[in-house]
Design a protein around this motif. Structure first.
Motif, PDB file in Angstrom:
ATOM      1  N   ALA A  24       0.832  -1.196   0.000  1.00 18.42           N
ATOM      2  CA  ALA A  24       0.000   0.000   0.000  1.00 18.42           C
ATOM      3  C   ALA A  24       0.869   1.248   0.000  1.00 18.42           C
ATOM      4  O   ALA A  24       1.900   1.292   0.663  1.00 18.42           O
ATOM      5  CB  ALA A  24      -0.915   0.002   1.208  1.00 18.42           C
ATOM      6  N   SER A  25       0.426   2.254  -0.734  1.00 19.50           N
ATOM      7  CA  SER A  25       1.147   3.520  -0.778  1.00 19.50           C
ATOM      8  C   SER A  25       0.175   4.671  -0.990  1.00 19.50           C
ATOM      9  O   SER A  25      -0.957   4.460  -1.410  1.00 19.50           O
ATOM     10  CB  SER A  25       2.186   3.512  -1.908  1.00 19.50           C
ATOM     11  OG  SER A  25       1.553   3.351  -3.163  1.00 19.50           O
ATOM     12  N   GLY A  26       0.618   5.881  -0.674  1.00 17.20           N
ATOM     13  CA  GLY A  26      -0.164   7.062  -0.977  1.00 17.20           C
ATOM     14  C   GLY A  26      -1.091   7.536   0.118  1.00 17.20           C
ATOM     15  O   GLY A  26      -1.712   8.594  -0.008  1.00 17.20           O
ATOM     16  N   SER A  27      -1.196   6.770   1.200  1.00 20.14           N
ATOM     17  CA  SER A  27      -2.116   7.156   2.263  1.00 20.14           C
ATOM     18  C   SER A  27      -1.703   6.407   3.531  1.00 20.14           C
ATOM     19  O   SER A  27      -1.144   5.313   3.434  1.00 20.14           O
ATOM     20  CB  SER A  27      -3.546   6.786   1.864  1.00 20.14           C
ATOM     21  OG  SER A  27      -4.487   7.266   2.797  1.00 20.14           O
ATOM     22  N   PRO A  28      -1.941   6.970   4.699  1.00 20.75           N
ATOM     23  CA  PRO A  28      -1.531   6.294   5.943  1.00 20.75           C
ATOM     24  C   PRO A  28      -2.100   4.892   6.046  1.00 20.75           C
ATOM     25  O   PRO A  28      -3.312   4.686   6.028  1.00 20.75           O
ATOM     26  CB  PRO A  28      -2.078   7.216   7.031  1.00 20.75           C
ATOM     27  CG  PRO A  28      -2.153   8.557   6.392  1.00 20.75           C
ATOM     28  CD  PRO A  28      -2.539   8.298   4.964  1.00 20.75           C
ATOM     29  N   ASP A  72       1.744  -5.959   8.101  1.00 20.69           N
ATOM     30  CA  ASP A  72       2.969  -5.414   8.663  1.00 20.69           C
ATOM     31  C   ASP A  72       2.881  -3.905   8.510  1.00 20.69           C
ATOM     32  O   ASP A  72       3.115  -3.373   7.419  1.00 20.69           O
ATOM     33  CB  ASP A  72       4.183  -5.985   7.926  1.00 20.69           C
ATOM     34  CG  ASP A  72       5.503  -5.575   8.566  1.00 20.69           C
ATOM     35  OD1 ASP A  72       5.553  -4.494   9.186  1.00 20.69           O
ATOM     36  OD2 ASP A  72       6.482  -6.323   8.422  1.00 20.69           O
ATOM     37  N   ASN A  73       2.534  -3.231   9.588  1.00 22.86           N
ATOM     38  CA  ASN A  73       2.326  -1.787   9.515  1.00 22.86           C
ATOM     39  C   ASN A  73       3.626  -1.031   9.229  1.00 22.86           C
ATOM     40  O   ASN A  73       3.592   0.067   8.677  1.00 22.86           O
ATOM     41  CB  ASN A  73       1.702  -1.285  10.810  1.00 22.86           C
ATOM     42  CG  ASN A  73       0.269  -1.758  10.982  1.00 22.86           C
ATOM     43  OD1 ASN A  73      -0.409  -2.109  10.007  1.00 22.86           O
ATOM     44  ND2 ASN A  73      -0.189  -1.803  12.221  1.00 22.86           N
ATOM     45  N   ALA A  74       4.753  -1.604   9.584  1.00 24.17           N
ATOM     46  CA  ALA A  74       6.040  -0.950   9.315  1.00 24.17           C
ATOM     47  C   ALA A  74       6.387  -0.998   7.832  1.00 24.17           C
ATOM     48  O   ALA A  74       7.075  -0.112   7.317  1.00 24.17           O
ATOM     49  CB  ALA A  74       7.140  -1.598  10.133  1.00 24.17           C
ATOM     50  N   LYS A  75       5.908  -2.037   7.155  1.00 28.36           N
ATOM     51  CA  LYS A  75       6.211  -2.203   5.724  1.00 28.36           C
ATOM     52  C   LYS A  75       5.039  -1.814   4.834  1.00 28.36           C
ATOM     53  O   LYS A  75       5.115  -1.957   3.615  1.00 28.36           O
ATOM     54  CB  LYS A  75       6.612  -3.645   5.443  1.00 28.36           C
ATOM     55  CG  LYS A  75       7.908  -4.069   6.121  1.00 28.36           C
ATOM     56  CD  LYS A  75       8.279  -5.495   5.740  1.00 28.36           C
ATOM     57  CE  LYS A  75       9.610  -5.902   6.378  1.00 28.36           C
ATOM     58  NZ  LYS A  75       9.982  -7.305   6.022  1.00 28.36           N
ATOM     59  N   ASN A  76       3.935  -1.360   5.445  1.00 24.19           N
ATOM     60  CA  ASN A  76       2.741  -0.991   4.663  1.00 24.19           C
ATOM     61  C   ASN A  76       2.306  -2.118   3.731  1.00 24.19           C
ATOM     62  O   ASN A  76       1.963  -1.885   2.564  1.00 24.19           O
ATOM     63  CB  ASN A  76       2.994   0.287   3.855  1.00 24.19           C
ATOM     64  CG  ASN A  76       3.095   1.531   4.726  1.00 24.19           C
ATOM     65  OD1 ASN A  76       2.901   1.450   5.935  1.00 24.19           O
ATOM     66  ND2 ASN A  76       3.410   2.650   4.119  1.00 24.19           N
ATOM     67  N   THR A  77       2.308  -3.329   4.251  1.00 19.11           N
ATOM     68  CA  THR A  77       2.022  -4.496   3.418  1.00 19.11           C
ATOM     69  C   THR A  77       1.076  -5.445   4.141  1.00 19.11           C
ATOM     70  O   THR A  77       1.181  -5.643   5.356  1.00 19.11           O
ATOM     71  CB  THR A  77       3.329  -5.232   3.063  1.00 19.11           C
ATOM     72  OG1 THR A  77       4.207  -4.325   2.381  1.00 19.11           O
ATOM     73  CG2 THR A  77       3.065  -6.426   2.160  1.00 19.11           C
ATOM     74  N   VAL A  78       0.172  -6.009   3.358  1.00 21.59           N
ATOM     75  CA  VAL A  78      -0.755  -7.034   3.829  1.00 21.59           C
ATOM     76  C   VAL A  78      -0.392  -8.337   3.118  1.00 21.59           C
ATOM     77  O   VAL A  78      -0.030  -8.321   1.930  1.00 21.59           O
ATOM     78  CB  VAL A  78      -2.207  -6.652   3.509  1.00 21.59           C
ATOM     79  CG1 VAL A  78      -3.169  -7.702   4.023  1.00 21.59           C
ATOM     80  CG2 VAL A  78      -2.530  -5.295   4.104  1.00 21.59           C
TER      81      VAL A  78
END
Length: 117
Positions: A24-28, A72-78
Motif C-alpha cells: 500500500a502507498s499514498g495514504s496512511p 505489517d504496519n512498518a512495511k505498509n504491506t498485507v
C-alpha cells in the motif's frame, strides 16, 4: 487515496503453498482495514479474508484453517499465506482497502493464482 499492488501469484500444485503480498502507498496505512477477495472464471468476486486496523481477522469458511491474513504496519504491506491449496482456489486474487474514516474502498489490480497438477 491509497494505491494497492498485489504480487506473489503463480502456478502451484495441489497441496502447495503461496504467499500473496499487497503493498500500500499514498495514504496512511494504519487507517485502513484490509481484505482479500478472489474471482474465478465465470464466477462473481467473493470475499476471502479481512484484517482490521487492530489485527482482528475473519475468514470465509472455504479457506479457514488453510489461509492466514496478516499485516505489517512498518512495511505498509498485507499478506495472505495460502497453504494446502486446492484446484478450486484458482482465481484472480484482489487486495481491498477500506478507509475507516470515510468507508470508501480501494482495489488493487489483482494477481493470478492457479492450482493445477
Amino acid at each position: 487515496q491509497v494505491q494497492l499492488a498485489e504480487s506473489g501469484g503463480g502456478l502451484v500444485q495441489p497441496g502447495g503453498s503461496l504467499r500473496l503480498s499487497c503493498a500500500a502507498s499514498g495514504s496512511p496505512f494504519s487507517i485502513y482495514d484490509f481484505g482479500w477477495y478472489r474471482q474465478a472464471p465465470g464466477k462473481q468476486r467473493e470475499w476471502v479474508a479481512t484484517i482490521s486496523i487492530g489485527g482482528s481477522t475473519n475468514y470465509a469458511d472455504s479457506v479457514t484453517g488453510r489461509f492466514t491474513i496478516s499485516r505489517d504496519n512498518a512495511k505498509n504491506t498485507v499478506y495472505l499465506q495460502m497453504n494446502s491449496l486446492k484446484p478450486e482456489d484458482t482465481a484472480v486474487y484482489y487486495c481491498n482497502g477500506l478507509k475507516v474514516t470515510t468507508r470508501r474502498t480501494y482495489w488493487g489490480q489483482g494477481t493470478q493464482v492457479t492450482v493445477s497438477s
